[in-house]
Design a protein around this motif. Structure first.
Motif, PDB file in Angstrom:
ATOM      1  N   THR A 182      -5.863   2.766 -10.696  1.00  0.00           N
ATOM      2  CA  THR A 182      -6.576   1.500 -10.913  1.00  0.00           C
ATOM      3  C   THR A 182      -5.683   0.387 -11.440  1.00  0.00           C
ATOM      4  N   SER A 242       0.821  -1.213   0.000  1.00  0.00           N
ATOM      5  CA  SER A 242       0.000   0.000   0.000  1.00  0.00           C
ATOM      6  C   SER A 242       0.857   1.265   0.000  1.00  0.00           C
ATOM      7  N   THR A 250       0.997   7.040  -6.688  1.00  0.00           N
ATOM      8  CA  THR A 250      -0.148   7.934  -6.856  1.00  0.00           C
ATOM      9  C   THR A 250       0.257   9.370  -6.542  1.00  0.00           C
ATOM     10  N   LYS A 309       1.860   1.826  -3.655  1.00  0.00           N
ATOM     11  CA  LYS A 309       0.749   2.403  -4.419  1.00  0.00           C
ATOM     12  C   LYS A 309       0.560   3.874  -4.060  1.00  0.00           C
ATOM     13  N   TYR A 310       0.607   4.180  -2.786  1.00  0.00           N
ATOM     14  CA  TYR A 310       0.466   5.570  -2.338  1.00  0.00           C
ATOM     15  C   TYR A 310       1.551   6.452  -2.962  1.00  0.00           C
ATOM     16  N   SER A 370      -9.570  11.259 -10.378  1.00  0.00           N
ATOM     17  CA  SER A 370      -9.580  10.075  -9.513  1.00  0.00           C
ATOM     18  C   SER A 370      -8.331  10.084  -8.652  1.00  0.00           C
ATOM     19  N   ASP A 371      -8.459   9.569  -7.455  1.00  0.00           N
ATOM     20  CA  ASP A 371      -7.279   9.398  -6.601  1.00  0.00           C
ATOM     21  C   ASP A 371      -6.937   7.926  -6.436  1.00  0.00           C
ATOM     22  N   ASP A 372      -7.531   7.094  -7.303  1.00  0.00           N
ATOM     23  CA  ASP A 372      -7.272   5.651  -7.267  1.00  0.00           C
ATOM     24  C   ASP A 372      -6.504   5.243  -8.518  1.00  0.00           C
ATOM     25  N   LYS A 407      -2.733  -3.153  -8.406  1.00  0.00           N
ATOM     26  CA  LYS A 407      -3.555  -4.084  -7.641  1.00  0.00           C
ATOM     27  C   LYS A 407      -2.750  -4.656  -6.475  1.00  0.00           C
ATOM     28  N   VAL A 413      -5.559  10.055 -12.499  1.00  0.00           N
ATOM     29  CA  VAL A 413      -4.904  10.568 -11.293  1.00  0.00           C
ATOM     30  C   VAL A 413      -4.253  11.919 -11.586  1.00  0.00           C
TER      31      VAL A 413
END
Length: 524
Positions: free
Chosen positions: A150, A113, A120, A116-117, A146-148, A153, A141
């Motif tokens: 995609t 995570s 992003t 990913k952060y 969007s802040d995801d 995963k 992004v």
């Protein structure tokens, strides 16, 4: 008598103490258990997601890390991952597994995570986002819809997949850059604007203890580092703006490592105190000019600027033979360099003719602002200013402090810029796409260069993996950029110099401009 003996004993102990204290101070090489590095004050947060400042890179490389390591020879190896990723047959899906138990400096354990952060956040910053804009969902992004991310995963805390919207030949290389470093999500969010100033946690071999504007940055060895422990106690970055002053401090023994401006090399190359400490490296990159396509709209004027520059004289006279004229944007040593190209022409009379054809028979005046942060580029710009007069080109040079110049560049207000860039990974994508791709030519340079054919070529070169095909595409793109549009005007490819004390065992700066202070053993 006993009393006199006691006094003498105390005096003897004091003398011994003073003697030993003197051996460990006074600025002699080997006097510190930290490496002392002279540099200018970045005057910005130490945050590679949001800064391309070379001084930031020098410092951040010791604190924060990407998941893949770029070795000195240009090869790649796992850094925060167990092994290099597996790649699907269509070249779109990359599967990664993090090393177990990697710690951030605040004690948190690295998780998928956090990766990913960090990616992003980098995309949201839109400074070097083009390095990973191939990830599915990156556009949303960057656009703020969007802040995801995609395409990222998370499988579990250690495993994750990244799906690309299209193949990208240099994707693993891009993940080895300083800009793709990984931060702990919770701590970074909590720190807010203090991140990179008073707070910065990474997974690197050193922790940042303090950042004092105008003075320096202190790093200390991280005892829970996941790799081989640093061979020294830390790094002390000393902010000294003037390079001659840096050299003076080096000679006094107060500095162990510093870069040396090529224009100052002749001044010190025969200096008995330091000549044996001067080392060199040749980064993959160049010095170049960037005409603002919204201000200098006529191609003939841009070509005239190129024709007004005597590159041989700059390399031989100003830089004393320490550089060579650049023939293209892509330098020798990178895929796509065309060794058959002739030298870029120096012809003031032809430049005058082109200016007359463009409607400037009496010459033209162009603003040529400079950042005082980079005196080396100011010297290059001043030499070009003198040369351009013979072609009827008046270049107005005015210096601004680093932050003011950056604001001007990002605001599209620099009519003609003087830039330098060195690849962060050994691939032409790290130079020609990252600097001159349509998404980058305003944010840092006010260039606004945007040619559909050029963009198509560098986009195609990103996708295919056949090196011969990629090389041909890059040659064509470079020709359009530098010999048809004059959207970038190459000046020279440098040899760079640095000083390091003989007791800095194992220290070197490689051709990808990376610093690894952790391998340095400080000997007596």
């Amino acid at each position: 008598m006993k009393s006199m003996k006691k006094v003498l004993a105390v005096l003897l102990v004091a003398i011994i103490a003073i003697t030993f204290a003197g051996c460990g101070s006074g600025g002699d090489a080997g006097s510190s258990d930290k490496i002392r590095v002279a540099t200018a004050d970045p005057n910005v947060p130490i945050d590679p997601h949001e800064q391309t400042n070379s001084y930031v890179g020098m410092i951040s490389d010791s604190i924060v890390q990407p998941i893949i390591k770029l070795e000195g020879d240009g090869s790649l190896s796992p850094l925060l991952i167990k092994e290099m990723p597996t790649i699907s047959e269509d070249g779109l899906t990359y599967t990664f597994e993090l090393k177990d138990g990697v710690k951030f400096h605040n004690g948190e354990t690295l998780k998928a995570s956090d990766v990913k952060y960090s990616y992003t956040r980098m995309l949201q910053a839109q400074v070097m986002s083009t390095m990973i804009d191939c990830i599915e969902g990156a556009d949303a992004v960057m656009e703020g819809t969007s802040d995801d991310l995609t395409g990222f995963k998370i499988i579990d805390d250690n495993k994750f997949e990244i799906k690309l919207s299209e193949p990208f030949a240099a994707f693993e290389s891009a993940l080895s850059t300083t800009y793709t470093c990984i931060y702990p999500e919770a701590a970074c969010k909590e720190a807010g604007e203090d991140w990179g100033r008073t707070v910065l946690y990474g997974t690197g071999p050193y922790t940042m203890d303090s950042y004092t504007a105008g003075q320096g940055i202190e790093l200390s060895k991280f005892d829970e580092y996941h790799g081989e422990a640093a061979k020294n106690a830390g790094v002390s970055f000393k902010f000294i703006e003037d390079m001659n002053t840096q050299v003076m401090e080096y000679q006094k023994g107060n500095i162990d490592v510093m870069l040396l401006d090529a224009t100052l090399y002749p001044q010190y190359k025969d200096n008995a105190d330091i000549k044996d400490d001067i080392k060199t490296f040749n980064p993959y990159g160049l010095i170049y000019l960037t005409p603002n396509m919204n201000m200098i709209t006529d191609q003939k004027v841009r070509e005239a600027i190129s024709l007004s520059i005597d590159r041989e004289a700059i390399c031989n006279d100003l830089l004393n033979g320490t550089a060579k004229p650049a023939k293209s944007f892509i330098p020798e040593g990178l895929l796509g360099y065309d060794e058959s190209l002739p030298e870029l022409e120096y012809n003031p009379e032809k430049a005058k003719q082109l200016l007359a054809e463009a409607g400037y028979p009496d010459g033209i005046t162009i603003d040529f602002p400079q950042s005082s942060k980079y005196p080396f580029k100011v010297k290059i710009a001043t030499a070009i200013q003198d040369q351009a007069k013979a072609a009827g080109i008046t270049l107005n040079i005015q210096q601004y402090d680093g932050s003011a110049y950056s604001d001007m560049a990002r605001g599209g207000q620099v009519e003609l810029g003087c830039g330098n860039w060195y690849v962060d990974y050994v691939d032409p994508d790290g130079l020609i796409y990252q600097v001159m791709g349509r998404n980058n030519t305003m944010s840092e340079s006010s260039s606004f260069y945007n040619n559909d054919e050029f963009n198509k070529l560098i986009d195609q070169a990103r996708v295919i993996t056949d090196e011969a095909q990629r090389a041909e595409l890059y040659k064509q793109a470079d020709n359009i950029l530098t010999r048809q549009d004059y959207g970038a005007i190459p000046i020279c490819n440098e040899t760079k110099y640095y000083l390091s004390k003989p007791n800095m065992k194992n220290f070197k700066i490689d051709n990808v401009f990376r610093y690894d202070f952790s391998v340095v053993e400080i000997t007596e």
